[in-house]
Design a protein around this motif. Structure first.
Motif, short mmCIF file in Angstrom:
data_model
loop_
_atom_site.label_atom_id
_atom_site.label_comp_id
_atom_site.label_asym_id
_atom_site.label_seq_id
_atom_site.Cartn_x
_atom_site.Cartn_y
_atom_site.Cartn_z
N GLN A 1 -11.02 -7.20 4.40
CA GLN A 1 -12.46 -7.11 4.69
C GLN A 1 -13.23 -6.59 3.48
N SER A 2 -12.58 -5.74 2.68
CA SER A 2 -13.28 -5.14 1.53
C SER A 2 -13.34 -6.09 0.34
N LEU B 1 -3.54 -2.99 10.53
CA LEU B 1 -4.90 -2.53 10.31
C LEU B 1 -5.19 -2.30 8.83
N ARG B 2 -4.19 -1.83 8.09
CA ARG B 2 -4.41 -1.57 6.66
C ARG B 2 -4.66 -2.88 5.92
N THR B 3 -3.92 -3.93 6.27
CA THR B 3 -4.15 -5.24 5.66
C THR B 3 -5.53 -5.76 6.03
N GLN B 4 -5.89 -5.62 7.28
CA GLN B 4 -7.20 -6.09 7.74
C GLN B 4 -8.33 -5.39 6.99
N GLY B 5 -8.20 -4.08 6.82
CA GLY B 5 -9.24 -3.32 6.13
C GLY B 5 -9.35 -3.72 4.67
N PHE B 6 -8.22 -3.92 4.01
CA PHE B 6 -8.24 -4.33 2.61
C PHE B 6 -8.92 -5.70 2.45
N ASP C 1 0.86 -1.18 0.00
CA ASP C 1 0.00 0.00 0.00
C ASP C 1 0.90 1.23 0.00
#
Length: 263
Positions: free
Chosen positions: A260-261, A253-258, A233
């Motif tokens: 989830q999307s 958190l950035r990996t988790q958010g990606f 990212d």
């Protein structure tokens, strides 16, 4: 983190990236990427659009120049020749020779529309590698069987589905007998029902030990086939490791958010 830790890097890797930087004007797209891919491994690059994944892939094949760092494939620096403490870009002829051992499959199939499937596959082996037509045709027919399209050898791209065209593109890349295969979102331009037939060919290549770097949003493929998943990212490596770690138990958190999307 901006790259992989020293413990995760190895001088024995087939593909080595060390501090790779790339800018387009004032936009820094790659910010010091370091990573390794060992022979026989499948490395999958995940991340949102604009994260630098496809640019990184194109740099490995020197379709894009780099502004810092270095990339090596099988111990040879890609696209540049050392001169003292500096690197000088190679002549395009020499770069083309390097590319013979690196196959690349793009989002769009880039087949010659006026040539049949067979003719598309034999073009490079005959012109670039100077193989005889008989040898090139024999190898092309073997590859067509390998991708399940031996009955379509005499068909033109316009007569083939998108999935069939992409499988021909894979066969065309394999005809040069590469030591490394690069895939830049090879299923993104396909209708959903055609994705599986292309992924099946890629899975077979992985099981046969082909070294692969794959940019994709196909999380199931990454979980099943990848030895290493690299989440990027903003031009950096945010998280990297085995699929069970990065996909199933991401720490950032950035990996988790990606994930989830896209899951």
């Amino acid at each position: 983190m901006a790259d992989l830790t020293t413990a995760q890097l190895s001088d024995a890797a087939l593909v080595q990236l060390r501090g790779v930087r790339k800018q387009f004007g004032s936009l820094e797209v790659l910010k010091g990427i370091s990573m390794d891919v060992h022979a026989g491994q499948v490395s999958v690059l995940l991340g949102p659009s604009g994260s630098g994944k496809s640019t990184l892939l194109r740099c490995i094949n020197h379709l894009e120049t780099i502004d810092g760092g270095r990339i090596s494939v099988d111990g040879e620096i890609v696209g540049y020749r050392p001169e003292g403490d500096r690197l000088r870009e190679m002549h395009p002829r020499d770069v083309a020779k390097q590319r013979r051992s690196i196959g690349m499959v793009f989002q769009r199939f880039n087949l010659f529309p006026h040539k049949t499937a067979l003719e598309n596959i034999i073009e490079a082996p005959m012109i670039v590698s100077k193989r005889s037509k008989a040898d090139a045709v024999a190898e092309a027919r073997r590859l067509l069987r390998r991708v399940g399209l031996d009955a379509w050898a005499d068909h033109y791209p316009a007569q083939l589905s998108g999935g069939q065209q992409q499988r021909i593109a894979i066969a065309r890349a394999l005809a040069m007998k590469p030591k490394l295969m690069l895939f830049d979102e090879p299923t993104s331009a396909l209708d959903p029902e055609l994705v599986g037939e292309v992924l099946d060919v890629m899975k077979e290549l992985a099981h046969e030990g082909m070294t692969m770097v794959v940019v994709t949003h196909e999380i199931g493929f990454a979980r099943e086939v990848a030895d290493q998943v690299v989440f990027m990212d903003g031009g950096v490596v945010v998280e990297a490791g085995a699929p069970a770690d990065v996909i199933d138990d991401p720490q950032h958190l950035r990996t988790q958010g990606f994930l989830q999307s896209v899951l």
